[in-house]
Design a protein around this motif. Structure first.
Motif, PDB file in Angstrom:
ATOM      1  N   CYS A 293     -18.533 -32.513  35.347  1.00 32.86           N
ATOM      2  CA  CYS A 293     -18.347 -31.063  35.388  1.00 32.86           C
ATOM      3  C   CYS A 293     -18.466 -30.488  33.980  1.00 32.86           C
ATOM      4  O   CYS A 293     -17.755 -30.914  33.064  1.00 32.86           O
TER       5      CYS A 293
ATOM      6  N   TYR B 256     -19.226 -26.425  32.140  1.00 37.44           N
ATOM      7  CA  TYR B 256     -19.247 -25.007  32.478  1.00 37.44           C
ATOM      8  C   TYR B 256     -20.220 -24.232  31.580  1.00 37.44           C
ATOM      9  O   TYR B 256     -20.416 -24.571  30.410  1.00 37.44           O
TER      10      TYR B 256
ATOM     11  N   SER C 259     -17.493 -30.452  46.505  1.00 35.54           N
ATOM     12  CA  SER C 259     -16.373 -29.719  45.906  1.00 35.54           C
ATOM     13  C   SER C 259     -16.132 -28.439  46.688  1.00 35.54           C
ATOM     14  O   SER C 259     -17.067 -27.846  47.253  1.00 35.54           O
TER      15      SER C 259
ATOM     16  N   VAL D 222     -15.681 -25.751  45.387  1.00 43.19           N
ATOM     17  CA  VAL D 222     -16.335 -24.674  44.638  1.00 43.19           C
ATOM     18  C   VAL D 222     -17.511 -24.110  45.426  1.00 43.19           C
ATOM     19  O   VAL D 222     -17.937 -22.973  45.203  1.00 43.19           O
ATOM     20  N   THR D 223     -18.030 -24.876  46.377  1.00 42.88           N
ATOM     21  CA  THR D 223     -19.184 -24.426  47.158  1.00 42.88           C
ATOM     22  C   THR D 223     -18.822 -23.306  48.141  1.00 42.88           C
ATOM     23  O   THR D 223     -19.702 -22.632  48.652  1.00 42.88           O
TER      24      THR D 223
ATOM     25  N   LEU E 199     -17.828 -18.866  41.649  1.00 48.41           N
ATOM     26  CA  LEU E 199     -16.704 -18.729  40.733  1.00 48.41           C
ATOM     27  C   LEU E 199     -17.189 -18.587  39.293  1.00 48.41           C
ATOM     28  O   LEU E 199     -18.312 -19.003  38.969  1.00 48.41           O
TER      29      LEU E 199
ATOM     30  N   SER F 271     -19.309 -21.284  36.777  1.00 52.63           N
ATOM     31  CA  SER F 271     -19.648 -22.436  37.621  1.00 52.63           C
ATOM     32  C   SER F 271     -21.114 -22.482  38.026  1.00 52.63           C
ATOM     33  O   SER F 271     -21.461 -23.133  39.013  1.00 52.63           O
TER      34      SER F 271
ATOM     35  N   TYR G 231     -22.198 -26.382  37.732  1.00 53.86           N
ATOM     36  CA  TYR G 231     -21.395 -27.254  38.595  1.00 53.86           C
ATOM     37  C   TYR G 231     -21.477 -26.814  40.054  1.00 53.86           C
ATOM     38  O   TYR G 231     -21.704 -27.624  40.958  1.00 53.86           O
ATOM     39  N   GLY G 232     -21.307 -25.500  40.289  1.00 54.35           N
ATOM     40  CA  GLY G 232     -21.348 -24.998  41.657  1.00 54.35           C
ATOM     41  C   GLY G 232     -22.703 -25.208  42.311  1.00 54.35           C
ATOM     42  O   GLY G 232     -22.781 -25.582  43.490  1.00 54.35           O
TER      43      GLY G 232
END
Length: 236
Positions: free
Chosen positions: A79, A81, A126, A128-129, A133, A136, A139-140
């Motif tokens: 991860c 950012y 995650s 986060v999907t 956010l 992200s 990562y997202g």
């Protein structure tokens, strides 16, 4: 039963390896850190297998002696950012996409044919999907790709059950560097418990902690402009 786990040298992956081994299963613990793998291999029922998931040929050569697995858990990831979206860091973006998404494609090419008929494939994504956010973007996007991939595989694979895992915040060495609050965070041990129970029931999706993921799923139902307005407030 035999279970191969990537990203087994820390966090959720390590806890999964230890708990499956304690239950009497043969665990093939995979990772890049040979020293940590050697430590894990001292545990009964755990074998170590060293490779970098972003290296297709390393995966191929390191797993060549294994003919079949009952279960493969693709858990390895990272991860990072995007701290300044206006000055987008394409190198960081590529690094995260490669580690979290492309590497799964490499693992699938080599490992999917080795899963027994009636076996299981587990992909760790995650929560986060569920919602876009702040910071992200990389990562997202990578985890959204993992989630879509898992859902498509669940349709196309006829003799392998696919489980998609959507964790909330989990206390691991990876999340220790987060500089923001992590509401309802759970320990890696508890996260592993959730996953093991869900996989044993062959659930299509495992998400936890339930109260946190329920809130995210409810927020996902908001009109996008309204959520974007709320999310922008989180960055102030």
């Amino acid at each position: 039963m035999s279970t191969l786990i990537t990203g087994a040298t820390s966090g959720i992956g390590e806890q999964l390896a230890r708990q499956y081994a304690q239950a009497g299963e043969t665990v093939i613990a995979c990772g890049r850190n040979q020293e940590k793998l050697n430590e894990l291999a001292q545990t009964d029922n755990i074998e170590s297998c060293q490779f970098d998931t972003t290296d297709l040929e390393a995966i191929r050569s390191s797993t060549a002696d294994y003919e079949q697995f009952d279960r493969v858990i693709l858990n390895a990831g990272n991860c990072e950012y995007i701290d300044d979206a206006r000055h987008f860091d394409s190198a960081l973006f590529a690094r995260v996409i490669t580690t979290n998404l492309l590497s799964i494609g490499y693992c699938l090419e080599i490992l999917l044919p080795k899963i027994k008929a009636g076996g299981q494939l587990v992909l760790v994504s995650s929560s986060v999907t569920y919602l876009p956010l702040p910071r992200s973007e990389a990562y997202g996007a990578s985890k959204a790709g993992v989630s879509y991939l898992a859902k498509s595989l669940a349709i196309d694979l006829q003799d392998v059950d696919v489980t998609l895992v959507h964790p909330g915040f989990v206390k691991t060495p990876l999340t220790d560097k987060n500089d923001f609050p992590m509401p309802m965070a759970v320990s890696a041990e508890k996260a592993a418990n959730y996953i093991i129970k869900g996989v044993a029931k062959r659930r299509k999706e495992v998400h936890f902690p339930y109260r946190f993921t329920f809130i995210l799923k409810c927020l996902r139902m908001l009109p996008l402009p309204l959520w974007l307005k709320l999310a922008k407030g989180l960055t102030r």
